[in-house]
Design a protein around this motif. Structure first.
Motif, short mmCIF file in Angstrom:
data_model
loop_
_atom_site.label_atom_id
_atom_site.label_comp_id
_atom_site.label_asym_id
_atom_site.label_seq_id
_atom_site.Cartn_x
_atom_site.Cartn_y
_atom_site.Cartn_z
N THR A 1 29.65 -7.87 -28.52
CA THR A 1 30.15 -7.63 -27.17
C THR A 1 31.54 -8.24 -27.03
O THR A 1 32.01 -8.97 -27.90
CB THR A 1 29.25 -8.28 -26.08
N LYS B 1 32.10 -9.52 -23.67
CA LYS B 1 31.84 -9.84 -22.27
C LYS B 1 32.28 -11.24 -21.87
O LYS B 1 32.59 -11.49 -20.72
CB LYS B 1 30.34 -9.68 -21.97
N ARG C 1 27.94 -3.36 -29.10
CA ARG C 1 27.23 -3.38 -27.81
C ARG C 1 25.75 -3.74 -27.99
O ARG C 1 24.86 -3.12 -27.43
CB ARG C 1 27.40 -2.04 -27.08
N GLU C 2 25.54 -4.74 -28.83
CA GLU C 2 24.21 -5.30 -29.10
C GLU C 2 23.21 -4.25 -29.62
O GLU C 2 22.00 -4.38 -29.45
CB GLU C 2 23.62 -5.98 -27.85
N SER C 3 23.72 -3.22 -30.29
CA SER C 3 22.86 -2.18 -30.87
C SER C 3 22.83 -2.33 -32.38
O SER C 3 23.87 -2.25 -33.04
CB SER C 3 23.38 -0.79 -30.50
N ASN D 1 18.77 -10.06 -32.47
CA ASN D 1 17.58 -9.32 -32.84
C ASN D 1 16.70 -10.20 -33.70
O ASN D 1 17.14 -11.20 -34.26
CB ASN D 1 17.96 -8.04 -33.60
N LEU E 1 14.91 -10.17 -24.54
CA LEU E 1 16.17 -9.45 -24.52
C LEU E 1 16.11 -8.25 -23.58
O LEU E 1 17.10 -7.88 -22.95
CB LEU E 1 16.53 -9.00 -25.94
N GLU E 2 14.92 -7.66 -23.47
CA GLU E 2 14.73 -6.52 -22.57
C GLU E 2 14.88 -6.96 -21.11
O GLU E 2 15.51 -6.27 -20.30
CB GLU E 2 13.36 -5.89 -22.78
N ALA F 1 18.62 -7.60 -20.47
CA ALA F 1 19.36 -6.34 -20.40
C ALA F 1 19.08 -5.58 -19.10
O ALA F 1 19.96 -4.89 -18.56
CB ALA F 1 19.03 -5.46 -21.60
N ALA F 2 17.85 -5.73 -18.59
CA ALA F 2 17.46 -5.02 -17.37
C ALA F 2 17.87 -5.76 -16.10
O ALA F 2 17.55 -5.31 -14.98
CB ALA F 2 15.95 -4.78 -17.38
N SER G 1 16.78 -11.46 -15.19
CA SER G 1 16.87 -12.90 -15.44
C SER G 1 16.84 -13.71 -14.15
O SER G 1 16.17 -14.75 -14.07
CB SER G 1 18.15 -13.22 -16.22
N GLU H 1 25.78 -17.49 -19.59
CA GLU H 1 25.23 -16.45 -18.72
C GLU H 1 24.00 -16.97 -17.98
O GLU H 1 23.88 -16.82 -16.76
CB GLU H 1 24.86 -15.21 -19.55
#
Length: 358
Positions: A101, A103, A131-133, A159, A254-255, A258-259, A262, A285
């Motif tokens: 990233t 960011k 992008r964290e993929s 990951n 992580l999901e 990302a959503a 948090s 963050e």
């Protein structure tokens, strides 16, 4: 004529397959179980055969992946993630940088310093963001190989496992350095911060001030950074003979992060644990989210709760662990050039960190 011992027969066959090209550098060889079934021997015998070839430097074992044919430095070629061997130009003067990233200010400092040291060494820097993929990470590595870069600096995505593209680079001894993280099972070049000591110092600072209920808030333990920072937290307690209350650990998937969940999760965590008086967060963050959540829960910082994090959070009255990004980047470029120029002595370098108080 006396026949060969069974384990030597297996070794002879594997050497022959390598010699005739049926097993190429980076290819997976049959497992101990598969060899035992094929040759009708015990798994102890097949294991001894593989161990012997590993000791010779012909094979390498990667935990959780299998056993592979080791690349030889005298005939190594670039192997892309699709398994295609390509001979690239001897020297292009370009280095590939893979970042997950852009960011945070930490990301920007890494890029700025790597570009500075690469340019000073006479190399052009090519940047790609994943992008964290993990899938995108593989594509970027493949693209850099096809473009003939001399080496790569890789900041892996968050990951549970490293993708096969990075493992294949390691097997092929293609020049690359992992920055901020490292491979546990494979000896590669890497540069990272002293995450264990940094987190331990943060916790000790809170313990010395008399805090008894200290929380740890972090992304779930999916890589070497989060793993080491959790270890540092534990060590601070264990070295003082104190028990660790894992109910005060808030690990976010992580999901969830990302959503954008948090904030809700952390507010719920603080509401369910009103006795918490100190918190260590694994990154800025989460630190900012905790800061707002604590205020919302009527536990303002630092009056009612103390907070320490990694990296400058740009928040008042919040001490932080400063990483030395400049030194990390200098060492990373230095290690990469070492490989480009023909050296290979894979090692992990750990750069000290510092607790910065207001």
């Amino acid at each position: 004529m006396k026949s060969l011992p069974l384990y030597k027969k297996i070794q002879e066959d594997i050497r022959r397959l390598i010699a005739i090209g049926k097993l190429r550098e980076g290819d997976r060889v049959p497992s101990e179980k598969e060899l035992a079934e094929r040759y009708r021997v015990s798994q102890i015998t097949s294991k001894n055969a593989l161990v012997g070839l590993m000791e010779e430097g012909l094979l390498v074992r990667i935990q959780g992946k299998g056993t592979f044919v080791m690349s030889r430095p005298e005939n190594a070629a670039a192997l892309n993630p699709l398994g295609e061997w390509t001979e690239g130009p001897s020297r292009s003067g370009r280095i590939g940088l893979v970042l997950p990233t852009m960011k945070t200010k930490v990301d920007q400092r890494f890029l700025d310093n790597i570009e500075k040291y690469a340019t000073a060494a006479g190399y052009e820097l090519m940047l790609r963001i994943t992008r964290e993929s993990q899938q995108e990470e593989s594509k970027v590595i493949s693209s850099f190989l096809k473009q003939g870069v001399d080496g790569m600096i890789i900041f892996p995505v968050e990951n549970e496992t490293y993708n096969d593209s990075i493992l294949r680079l390691s097997l092929d001894r293609f020049p690359f350095v992992l920055i901020d993280r490292f491979l546990k099972e494979v000896k590669t070049y890497s540069v990272s911060s002293d995450n264990i000591s940094g987190t331990k110092e943060a916790v000790n600072n809170l313990l010395e001030k008399g805090h008894a209920s200290i929380a740890f808030i972090s992304p779930e333990i999916t890589n070497t950074v989060t793993d080491e920072r959790s270890q540092g937290f534990e060590q601070a307690f264990l070295e003082r003979g104190l028990s660790i209350d894992k109910r005060l650990w808030c690990l976010l998937s992580l999901e969830e992060i990302a959503a954008g969940q948090s904030t809700v999760k952390i507010k719920e965590f603080l509401a369910c644990n009103p006795d918490i008086s100190g918190i260590v967060t694994a990154n800025t963050e989460l630190c900012r989210i905790v800061y707002k959540a604590a205020t919302a829960c009527r536990k303002p910082i630092p009056e009612e709760m103390e907070l320490i994090t990694f990296d400058p959070p740009d928040l008042p009255n919040v001490p932080y662990i400063r990483q030395n990004e400049g030194e990390m980047c200098r060492l990373t470029v230095e290690l990469l050039i070492e490989q480009i120029e023909g050296g290979h002595e894979a090692r992990r370098l750990v750069v000290p960190v510092k607790l910065v108080k207001d």
